[in-house]
Design an enzyme around this catalytic site. Sequence first.
Site, PDB file in Angstrom:
ATOM      1  N   ARG C 111      79.158  60.472  32.531  1.00  0.00           N
ATOM      2  CA  ARG C 111      77.929  59.708  32.803  1.00  0.00           C
ATOM      3  C   ARG C 111      76.909  59.978  31.701  1.00  0.00           C
ATOM      4  NH1 ARG C 111      74.410  63.468  36.822  1.00  0.00           N
ATOM      5  NH2 ARG C 111      74.949  65.380  35.758  1.00  0.00           N
ATOM      6  N   CYS C 115      76.322  53.490  25.152  1.00  0.00           N
ATOM      7  CA  CYS C 115      75.690  53.183  23.877  1.00  0.00           C
ATOM      8  C   CYS C 115      74.341  52.528  24.154  1.00  0.00           C
ATOM      9  CB  CYS C 115      76.581  52.239  23.069  1.00  0.00           C
ATOM     10  SG  CYS C 115      75.728  51.578  21.616  1.00  0.00           S
ATOM     11  N   GLU C 150      68.022  60.899  33.437  1.00  0.00           N
ATOM     12  CA  GLU C 150      68.130  61.879  32.352  1.00  0.00           C
ATOM     13  C   GLU C 150      68.670  61.265  31.066  1.00  0.00           C
ATOM     14  OE1 GLU C 150      70.309  65.176  34.034  1.00  0.00           O
ATOM     15  OE2 GLU C 150      68.577  65.859  35.167  1.00  0.00           O
ATOM     16  N   CYS C 160      75.265  50.996  16.448  1.00  0.00           N
ATOM     17  CA  CYS C 160      74.154  51.923  16.235  1.00  0.00           C
ATOM     18  C   CYS C 160      73.926  52.146  14.740  1.00  0.00           C
ATOM     19  CB  CYS C 160      74.427  53.259  16.937  1.00  0.00           C
ATOM     20  SG  CYS C 160      74.248  53.146  18.738  1.00  0.00           S
ATOM     21  N   GLU C 307      63.414  66.365  40.426  1.00  0.00           N
ATOM     22  CA  GLU C 307      64.573  67.106  40.925  1.00  0.00           C
ATOM     23  C   GLU C 307      64.298  68.598  40.829  1.00  0.00           C
ATOM     24  OE1 GLU C 307      68.344  66.302  39.061  1.00  0.00           O
ATOM     25  OE2 GLU C 307      68.029  64.139  39.013  1.00  0.00           O
ATOM     26  N   TRP C 315      75.827  74.754  37.622  1.00  0.00           N
ATOM     27  CA  TRP C 315      76.185  74.661  36.205  1.00  0.00           C
ATOM     28  C   TRP C 315      75.744  75.874  35.402  1.00  0.00           C
ATOM     29  CZ3 TRP C 315      71.662  75.228  33.851  1.00  0.00           C
ATOM     30  CH2 TRP C 315      70.511  74.748  34.492  1.00  0.00           C
ATOM     31  N   LYS C 356      79.959  69.036  43.810  1.00  0.00           N
ATOM     32  CA  LYS C 356      80.138  69.385  45.221  1.00  0.00           C
ATOM     33  C   LYS C 356      79.614  70.776  45.552  1.00  0.00           C
ATOM     34  CE  LYS C 356      85.001  70.890  44.951  1.00  0.00           C
ATOM     35  NZ  LYS C 356      85.205  70.684  43.510  1.00  0.00           N
TER      36      LYS C 356
END
Lengths: 670, 670, 670
Positions: C111, C115, C150, C160, C307, C315, C356
Amino acid sequence: MLKLPGFLHGADYNPDQWLDYPEVLRQDIELMKKAHVNCVSLGIFSWARLEPSEGRYDFAWMRGIIDDLYANGVYTILATPSGAKPNWMSYRYEEIRRVGPDGRRELPGRRHNHCYTSPVYREKTAKINRKLAQEFGEHPGVILWHLSNEYGGECFCPLCVDAFRAWLREKYETLDALNHAWWSHFWSHTYTLWEQIMPPMAHGETAVHGLNLDWKRFVTRQTVGFMKSEIAALRGAGSALPVTTNLMEFHDGLNYFKFAGHLDIVSWDSYPLWHNDDEDELAVPVHTAMMHDLVRSLKNKPFLLMESTPSMTNWQPVSRLKRPGMHMLSSMQALAHGSDSVQYFQWRKSRGSSEKLHGAVVDHNGRGDTRVFADVAGLGKRLEGLSEIAGASIKSEVAILFDWENRWAIADAQGPRNMGTHYLETVQSHYRPFWEMGINADIIDMERDLSGYKLVVAPMLYLYRAGIAGKLRAFVESGGTLVGTYWSGVADESDLCFLGDRPGEGMTQVFGLRAEEIDALHDTQSNSMGYQGQTYRLTELCELVHAEGAEVLAVYDGDFYAGRPALTRNRFGQGAAYYIAARPEAAFLRALYAELADGLALRPDIAAELPYGVTVSKRAGGADRVFWFIQNFTHSPASVSLCKPLTNAETKESVTEVSLPAYGTVLLRG
Amino acid sequence: MLKLPGFLHGADYNPDQWLDYPEVLRQDIELMKKAHVNCVSLGIFSWARLEPSEGRYDFAWMRGIIDDLYANGVYTILATPSGAKPNWMSYRYEEIRRVGPDGRRELPGRRHNHCYTSPVYREKTAKINRKLAQEFGEHPGVILWHLSNEYGGECFCPLCVDAFRAWLREKYETLDALNHAWWSHFWSHTYTLWEQIMPPMAHGETAVHGLNLDWKRFVTRQTVGFMKSEIAALRGAGSALPVTTNLMEFHDGLNYFKFAGHLDIVSWDSYPLWHNDDEDELAVPVHTAMMHDLVRSLKNKPFLLMESTPSMTNWQPVSRLKRPGMHMLSSMQALAHGSDSVQYFQWRKSRGSSEKLHGAVVDHNGRGDTRVFADVAGLGKRLEGLSEIAGASIKSEVAILFDWENRWAIADAQGPRNMGTHYLETVQSHYRPFWEMGINADIIDMERDLSGYKLVVAPMLYLYRAGIAGKLRAFVESGGTLVGTYWSGVADESDLCFLGDRPGEGMTQVFGLRAEEIDALHDTQSNSMGYQGQTYRLTELCELVHAEGAEVLAVYDGDFYAGRPALTRNRFGQGAAYYIAARPEAAFLRALYAELADGLALRPDIAAELPYGVTVSKRAGGADRVFWFIQNFTHSPASVSLCKPLTNAETKESVTEVSLPAYGTVLLRG
Amino acid sequence: MLKLPGFLHGADYNPDQWLDYPEVLRQDIELMKKAHVNCVSLGIFSWARLEPSEGRYDFAWMRGIIDDLYANGVYTILATPSGAKPNWMSYRYEEIRRVGPDGRRELPGRRHNHCYTSPVYREKTAKINRKLAQEFGEHPGVILWHLSNEYGGECFCPLCVDAFRAWLREKYETLDALNHAWWSHFWSHTYTLWEQIMPPMAHGETAVHGLNLDWKRFVTRQTVGFMKSEIAALRGAGSALPVTTNLMEFHDGLNYFKFAGHLDIVSWDSYPLWHNDDEDELAVPVHTAMMHDLVRSLKNKPFLLMESTPSMTNWQPVSRLKRPGMHMLSSMQALAHGSDSVQYFQWRKSRGSSEKLHGAVVDHNGRGDTRVFADVAGLGKRLEGLSEIAGASIKSEVAILFDWENRWAIADAQGPRNMGTHYLETVQSHYRPFWEMGINADIIDMERDLSGYKLVVAPMLYLYRAGIAGKLRAFVESGGTLVGTYWSGVADESDLCFLGDRPGEGMTQVFGLRAEEIDALHDTQSNSMGYQGQTYRLTELCELVHAEGAEVLAVYDGDFYAGRPALTRNRFGQGAAYYIAARPEAAFLRALYAELADGLALRPDIAAELPYGVTVSKRAGGADRVFWFIQNFTHSPASVSLCKPLTNAETKESVTEVSLPAYGTVLLRG
């Protein structure tokens, strides 16, 4: 050989980046005079300015620069511009860009990254070289060709792969011969067509040591081939000026011994990590001294220090300023070991891009009153007073073997200590005692002649090639002293292990022993041996040898091989061969070589003893031009008592005791 | 099952690299006899010699070797050569070369790197296998098929991608089912065509755990499929000889439990890092013992030690020599845990290429008088005297769960401790107390039957599959003792978290508790618990549980969860379930399992207490063939008092006290 | 600006993953009420549910959710779904997938990786945004647009690259201008066609700093451009709702100051590493406070905490649980620095896939009686009592310069300290004393107006742009106090070094000094200076300056530059400029800024002194709505004596002494 007598003092000069700043160019000339600069290296990265578009040349600006410099007493070392490809060329001709070990071709950009095989690049280079030779080859201000810049790197493009195969075919003639040399029947690696051969690429065959070694040989050969084609172009255009190329410090990728024969003068770029955080403050000067000696040994005559920094580099992890005195000391060190120049990269800091923060003689502020500028000018002035030394040579009675192919083979080996066998560091540890005693040493490879030396030191001579075993045998037989170590005589020049006892090719007889096993130690583990009342630590590799005729001088103290030989000496013919079976600490090598230096009368004839951090080097240009450089590499004063009165070459006073300030150099004359 | 009674003793034999050296081959036979070798593994990397070009076969040289060996009393384990592709084949058939996780196909070279899916490679392998079976399947000297070599690795080529999709289709039937199992609606990962699915490649989808887990399952399945096709070719050509393949130590990439059913005999290659720099000298023997036990448990019968080194390896960071006694000790350890062989890689050191410095029975010098050779010959002679033990089995009352799919899922998880949850090390820490007490243990996965065990230890059973919750419940209910830990019962076999309390699938009842949160600790942080007068350190993960019926045996001493349960026991049915809520230090597990060993009468019936570093293993081939291996893994002597007089199986003396030298092994007979 | 008064309290809500679990959705509403949740962020990763196949839309489920929420008092922040591309789209339209710096296009998956240039992706995004605006733009429950998620990352695809070239053409107009700005004549990098320009890719040109800097500017520009196209689609469909996007902590890749002008509200996602193993327990709160202040400064008005985690992340290397009190403390910290919300990722833990195990309000067990749930509900209740504070602003007299382009240029520089010059950490070290003294500070970049501040702190202002030198000069001239440091005024906005003395653009006059050299130190090295009776350690970089008018307040104690200025002050116009020539330890900055705080009357007017770990922040919504947040970030109680009696905003009691429990927050009202 050069038109210019005395020492060269100058810098890489890149006015091509300042052509829009005429006031800067004017100021440069004035500052050069103030800095006692007599020579610059020009045009190293100028291709895009010399040939702004394909086939359209512009030499006018360069002629103006060279003329101006010459008119102001500054000579030019003129570079061929192949070190950096113009963007238009990289864009138009894909083949000139390298392919990496991952099989991907580079995009345009960076430098030192052209394909050495590409016919297009060879042709473009030849053409610009010819033009330069025609334009400037006869200019009275131009004294030397600076070939490209810091050759290096590998290319895996189809053109290189083809050239590699062709070279292998020439070398081995048959696939049978190649398959045997590479031992490729094992693991079913047998080659049945030349087309099956690929270089050691990341996603291909990397486990065949013979292939890896031949590839590295090929890379050197191809790079030398490119360099020869550059020289041929210059010569073809009628230039008889000498040629050099600037080498790099212990560069792993290229065997510099293969370059020397094609160069008139050897030069190198020296960027020691002065003032780093190593607790051993002598590590850097010793390391640098050995590289100076290696470069000198390449042709066994004076060389040029082509680049150094008057201040800091911009590529080290920490860019330390040169402390007061260090610029003088490091520059004089180069001279002491045979350099006829002190030159810098670069004259003036770039305004932008990658090297804008690299130290230079002139800073962005354009001032001639900075600390760095004063250091440079002070050195320039001193060099003028020492011009008589230039050209004087160095004669060594000690040779230390350092062989690139051996280095590659040891590094590529699987086992016995994949976390490091430290070949280069080991050779340096053998070099250091001689530096500490002020004994000049040559650094040579296996192809060199050994006659004329009293002592040959050959650490970790894993791979025997170029008849080295025969040469060592003859050397000892006729009275020479040889020091060998563990992990010697394991493999032949194809990296095939010798069948029969080790060290191979009859060296068991010369050393009077045979090696059976080799034990590898972790970094936290060690053994020891006692020798002449002292106990010495042994680490990394401990070989288990059987003395078969050799005198055992020391044995292992510990582990299951306690009592077995750790140090031996074998009388052989008129000479003697020592064998050190494990990696000893520095103190042992200091003791052993002191003993040998006394026995073989190797010490300098001017001082019996040197204090810590002080060394001596002798250059002589005949009986009437004998000079000793006495240098103090510590940050405290030191003094040396001389055996006999000598003249201070600068003050002309007679001295029997030399007082050295911190970082000081005194020159004596015999 | 094998034609050859007693223990096998021998080595990988690669004469294909010495065919040009007939004197070497002759010498081999003589040295094998001297070394008491009765068996070799042949042809592992011989494909290029057996089929030098496509469709042209040459079996003559191999026949000569097998005949010669057989004539001299040496049997042959014959390999299928698929472990190393011939260069001609890699060159001609691109599809047999693997594609890496970066999407790039490998160049020809190396080994163990063929695509497992490629129809071409399967066909070529089948053909050579059939030929080998036809040529040698009936040879009286050939006793066993050695399938390929050390299967491993992954391939991401289009053929494998297609096969992966086909397998998923078979498994899930609908994309809806797959999308649910992989929870792919989150992050819009919903698949709407089977063609959208790609394996977890470096530049693609790597964040979907269900995909990652299924890919690993597929890799095992595809590798087993390849192996089955190899076996089918041999059987198709009429060979009824048993088959094995050589496994590797705790190999992460393949679920070895899926291989066992297709093999007649399990074997593995053992290369412990003996004499490394770990302060805990027992770590290596315990680690190795557990792998022996795992390999034995795969089929629950004797296995073969297919490879080991008589000296050093060449691939470890530091290649240590085996100390005197270690070769005997490590070889006897294999036997103690169920091996019927001691074999080496390789018989003779290669002359060149990658494995030339790997330890071997015969060194480059070709001598039969080396230390290593003497160690090998001494062991060979001893094995001849122990042949009665061969085939004897091991019966365990303790099972330790070690499940590959659980291992994969834990390692792939994001959280709760990405710097390491140490599943394998944790299982080993639970294994070690049994080794220390001399209690035989089986290492099983979740698919195995639990009946017949008194104690089941199931650390970190994060992922429940194969009905394990039901089996554990039934096991405890019917009187078994279960030890579980933190981080259990989190997810189902799709790696979907259980909804409801944890551990899932009703295991909250069996343990009498529910877990609410889990706290992760940095390496510098710890908690502790007191148990029976001792305080034990807790690290890495501390679970916060609510006792709901379980008896709390210990509580956390510190942090905001001080006073909450750290160790519990729940009586359930006829049995009991312990729960350890945090990762304890070794001393706690030693204490807990000593208590359980006493309570469940698990200790060996010959000695009440074993000194530090001494262990016992029992093999029995019926009531009249009961043997105990007593081994001392320390470098100091030790002694063990027996509960009853037993016979030394070798000296035949009756003993009540066993004296063990450093690294010594004594064999007792009941 | 929002329809909803008071503070927002809620979470990312992803019911799209639970559509098959209706009982879960029902339970969610009940639990939200229990948790005092008044708002959720919806649809962030829902594209695959909203447009299951190309052009087929399904908004029914989302309407149901929004209706249900609204009916139960929960408002919706509605996301545009561009953060995660549906698999079908990635599969069908290659161009929407990014190309990495290695030139390889990503496979579908993950995710935040579309581009930003792709016309297809812009069109697909515009279309779904329009649909969402049409469907829900007028819904009474929808209060705010949450643009994508984000934003971040780079793409090197041909689209690009073309856009980059077009932008450069627009910026420089001629290649001559570009070549000068990038200083590309050096190394023959001269561009002769726009098509020769490539971004800094791994296998291409990475050594041209001007190119690197322009590329980073372009990436920000292109990302902002994408965001603007998202907004345009919403506005085009008639929605007048405010827009925000959620930023990340000190995100290196994007210059957030360029985003602010296009957003109605700024928001960010805060995941501090609470309870890590840093010995300095205040490092995390200070770091987080500064980011809150930066986010607030972007628009100089209240922002949203979009958030945070109520428990642990999944993470971090080690996922620590939030200790009791920390959730309240960290949430109140956001409010103290200007947030009008506390929101979480996510409401309920996913059942499968990557997130999860990330902390959430509701765990897999679905319980409303967990510790985490109680923490969340407790905070929600407290927020309801504080609604009057929402919307109140913060006024700072101190500005700290933190400039993204300067950050990029310093990090990309070669030299003077490639192992780290620590720009961000250095700015933070200057921020910390203000936090410790309870003085509000704005964090601004060089484009901001300086008027209105009493004190401007500008550490390591290497690159001068946006007229900063002129602004600083005017600021000091008119009475402001400026603190600058070493390594300032080196280069212009093209990263070309200033010619002439440094700091450039006339700042030598403002500081009354010029810098000549800069010395870099290894981590083990340091210097020191004495100031007002204390000796302070200096590390990393020590600049050698010449005072030319400035008053020397402290000098170096050691090294060859002992005695030269280390700290100076220059009276200039009505103001003063301090210059700190080396990197000082924290204690020095504490002392210096305490002195300046007293001199400039910056301290909070409620307390003269704050104990260790306690800070104060003031929010005011007019004279009658003045609030002080007093927070204790230590795990011990603390108390603060007030200068004058104030009212506890919650208990309504008058207090002169504030007692704070560990991790406690007290709110005072003026």
